[in-house]
Scaffold this motif. Structure first.
Motif, mmCIF file in Angstrom:
data_model
loop_
_atom_site.group_PDB
_atom_site.id
_atom_site.type_symbol
_atom_site.label_atom_id
_atom_site.label_comp_id
_atom_site.label_asym_id
_atom_site.label_seq_id
_atom_site.Cartn_x
_atom_site.Cartn_y
_atom_site.Cartn_z
ATOM 1 N N ALA A 118 0.826 -1.196 0.000
ATOM 2 C CA ALA A 118 0.000 0.000 0.000
ATOM 3 C C ALA A 118 0.862 1.248 0.000
ATOM 4 O O ALA A 118 1.777 1.374 0.804
ATOM 5 N N GLY A 148 -1.208 4.208 3.574
ATOM 6 C CA GLY A 148 -0.101 3.299 3.323
ATOM 7 C C GLY A 148 1.239 3.999 3.377
ATOM 8 O O GLY A 148 2.241 3.427 3.820
ATOM 9 N N GLN A 159 -3.371 -3.618 6.801
ATOM 10 C CA GLN A 159 -3.858 -3.125 5.512
ATOM 11 C C GLN A 159 -5.259 -3.680 5.268
ATOM 12 O O GLN A 159 -5.461 -4.897 5.248
ATOM 13 N N CYS A 172 -5.446 1.887 5.698
ATOM 14 C CA CYS A 172 -4.717 1.121 6.716
ATOM 15 C C CYS A 172 -5.151 1.596 8.107
ATOM 16 O O CYS A 172 -5.678 2.699 8.261
#
Length: 706
Positions: free
Chosen positions: A441, A527, A496, A448
């Motif tokens: 990510a 991310g 994630q 996240c």
């Protein structure tokens, strides 16, 4: 005046505002009563009996004290403080001796507690100087048992039991508290001096005036019944401070050993060795007594533990410590180029070193390289104090730290550095398990979540259970637990999620939810923020803080992979070759082309969330994409054969260098290892080098490449 063979005794009795009897002095309560009388051992005459109340700083009397003594805070409030009472004591004793025609005397008390556990500790805390008479005394219980061996054991004796053994008919209720005790002790002494016994008072108990420093050899035998461990000490405490805490008890020569942590700094503990088990038992009664504002815990320890800390075998150290009654100062942070003349010049003429250069001891590694530490001897406290005033002054371009030290610390520091290998052994290698390529990510999409405050014992299963129904919305290999520098859980983790909406829902649902008796904070993040923290940065309310080192300094060519798929390149995989890939013989042939990565990824691991990372040092690519699972030797060997990958020559062939300056080049590293042998051909296939770098590696055959 006192003498080893005195012609008079001063029978002394005292009480504190707290415990009485066998626990006298164990609660740190102050002295509130002194009663005494002079006894002429030759004429068997006595002087005037004196009783003096002592005004304590804290007049709150315990229930036991009120009941036994009958004293009240009001009465004590009109008394004199301890220093004035001690002056009156000396004057009145001298006057009584003059009347009896005697000149010397020795104290005689009921046991050891009044002198060792009350008077000396209290005088030390209040910075009073006790007269010489309080450093030598007779223990009436021991003298009585010597005179009457069939009587009860010394530890079971009391004034009352001794009087009953002799058949003395004294009534405790008829006299004031303290007066009966002294009169009974005098009667017991006269019975011991009678013609039937003719007891002689010849061997008094002694209290050491000060702690004596000295070396300790590992070959010595240390009785475990004489050693205690003191815990909770202020970090700046010296051996003299510890000896002052145990004032009144006799510590063996060189018997204070300050304990150091793995970084060579004091950890707040010390091992103390006493001259006998009786002194050790009295020291244990000072459990949770105070040093300044801190209470000190006191526990039993063993002689083996003491020798491990204080024992040494170096002749150089033994010679350095052979000068007795010296004050030792530790210098830390010296430039590696500092000489004896530099140190002597830094200290200056106001703090002359004992013996000049002979009073300096530089701490070095086994190969002779300096560590930046040194120990210095001073002949007196004044010179040592002058030296300590130079704490954090500059020598060269570095500030120097100065601390009080001990003989045991000298041994401990030398033992630690001399036992350090030149090239530390690497931890057991591990195989990086590479999952099928997927994109980590990135960007600013907040898909996240960050978990903060996890229990240190929490594992992946605990996190999945904590997530509940949201577990199905986690991306494959999307759980990243963060470890600290020591490889232990930091209490943080990143997850994630499949979308920003899912991340938002999890943060709302699980924030401050309980996990193993702890609530866990859950925050939504991007991310980019996750990767930044995983590579060593920090994320807090004020924004992002950069990692502790610049990432391009690690391996600049490798970070191109960080932007796309999380696949570790060949040079990174080579850094983590397991024992299974290390043959017993060297294979010098190398492939001209860069080989592909040798890895093993079991199919069943695809369902595991085993992605651990450390803050630093980091591999060339984010370790969050790497789980660690041992590969079957057969699979590894097959992969190695198929790709003709050059193999590391032997276990431990790699070393990791920490603390390099950012501008360090390959020439400086090779120069650092000058004198060792290496085989550069083995690394042509493992690490992609430019032609210039390869020529530098291959030219000096006497240099090292491990």
């Amino acid at each position: 005046m006192t003498a080893s063979h005195s012609d008079s005794l001063v029978v002394l009795f005292g009480a504190t505002a707290g415990a009485y009897g066998a626990k006298l002095g164990s609660d740190e309560r102050e002295l509130i009563l002194l009663v005494w009388q002079v006894v002429d051992l030759h004429s068997k005459k006595v002087g005037t009996l004196h009783k003096s109340l002592v005004k304590a700083d804290n007049l709150d009397l315990s229930d036991q004290c009120r009941e036994v003594s009958g004293l009240t805070p009001e009465g004590l409030g009109k008394a004199e403080p301890l220093d004035r009472v001690l002056q009156q004591f000396s004057q009145l004793v001298s006057s009584d001796l003059k009347v009896l025609g005697r000149s010397s005397y020795t104290l005689c008390s009921d046991g050891q507690l009044l002198i060792r556990q009350v008077l000396h500790p209290e005088a030390s805390k209040k910075n009073y100087s006790l007269s010489d008479c309080f450093y030598s005394f007779y223990d009436l219980r021991k003298e009585f048992h010597t005179c009457y061996p069939s009587s009860a054991a010394v530890k079971d004796q009391t004034i009352k039991t001794m009087a009953e053994y002799l058949g003395l008919g004294t009534d405790e209720a008829e006299e004031d508290f303290g007066v009966w005790q002294v009169k009974t002790m005098v009667a017991i002494i006269f019975s011991m001096l009678s013609e039937g016994c003719n007891h002689a008072f010849t061997e008094p108990e002694t209290v050491k005036y000060k702690y004596e420093t000295g070396p300790c050899s590992k070959s010595e035998t240390v009785d475990s019944e004489t050693v205690i461990r003191a815990r909770g000490l202020p970090w700046q405490s010296s051996d003299q401070d510890i000896a002052r805490f145990f004032k009144g008890l006799n510590i063996a020569k060189g018997g204070v050993a300050l304990c150091l942590n793995s970084q060579g700094r004091r950890n707040g503990e010390a091992l103390v060795r006493f001259v006998n088990s009786e002194q050790r038992d009295l020291a244990l009664e000072r459990h949770k007594h105070h040093m300044g504002s801190r209470y000190i815990e006191v526990y039993k320890a063993t002689g083996e533990e003491f020798l491990k800390i204080a024992g040494g075998t170096s002749n150089e150290v033994a010679q350095f410590l052979s000068k007795e009654n010296q004050v030792i100062i530790r210098m830390r942070g010296l430039p590696f180029t500092a000489t004896q003349e530099d140190v002597l010049g830094f200290l200056g003429p106001e703090c002359p070193v004992t013996g000049g250069k002979e009073g300096l001891l530089f701490v070095k590694y086994p190969d002779g390289r300096p560590t930046g530490d040194a120990f210095v001897l001073f002949s007196c406290e004044e010179f040592a104090q002058n030296a300590l005033k130079k704490h954090k002054e500059i020598l060269g371009k570095r500030y120097i730290e100065l601390f009080r030290s001990t003989a045991a610390e000298v041994q401990q520091v030398l033992n630690r550095y001399m036992s350090t290998p030149l090239i530390p052994t690497l931890p057991t290698p591990i195989i990086p398990v590479i999952p099928p390529p997927y994109t980590i990510a990135t960007g600013s999409i907040r898909d996240c979540v960050r978990l903060r405050g996890l229990p240190y014992t929490a594992g992946i299963d605990d996190i999945l259970e904590f997530m509940g129904d949201a577990t199905g919305d986690i991306k494959p290999h999307g759980v990243h637990m963060v470890l600290n520098q020591q490889g232990r859980p930091s209490g943080d983790a990143f997850i994630q999620m499949k979308s920003a909406d899912k991340a938002f829902m999890v943060a709302q649902k699980c924030h401050k939810k309980m996990m193993k008796d702890r609530y866990v904070e859950v925050f939504q993040c991007s991310g980019e923020e996750m990767n930044f923290v995983l590579m060593g940065g920090t994320l807090n309310r004020s924004g992002l803080s950069p990692p502790p080192c610049k990432l391009p300094c690690l391996s600049p060519p490798a970070y191109a992979a960080f932007q796309t798929a999380a696949v570790i390149p060949a040079e990174a995989a080579a850094l983590y070759q397991p024992q299974a890939l290390l043959p017993t013989t060297r294979t010098p042939q190398a492939s001209a082309a860069a080989p592909p990565t040798v890895t093993y990824y079991p199919a069943q691991a695809a369902q595991l969330y085993m992605n651990y990372t450390a803050y630093y040092p980091s591999p060339p690519v984010s370790p969050t994409t790497v789980g660690y699972i041992a590969a079957p030797p057969g699979a590894v060997a097959a992969a190695a054969t198929a790709t003709h990958t050059p193999i590391l020559p032997q276990p431990g062939a790699l070393v990791r260098m920490q603390g390099l300056p950012y501008n360090t080049g390959m020439k400086e590293i090779l120069s650092f290892f000058q004198g060792y042998q290496y085989a550069p051909d083995d690394y042509n296939g493992l690490i992609q080098l430019s032609d210039q770098a390869r020529s530098v590696l291959q030219a000096p055959k006497e240099w090292v490449c491990l």
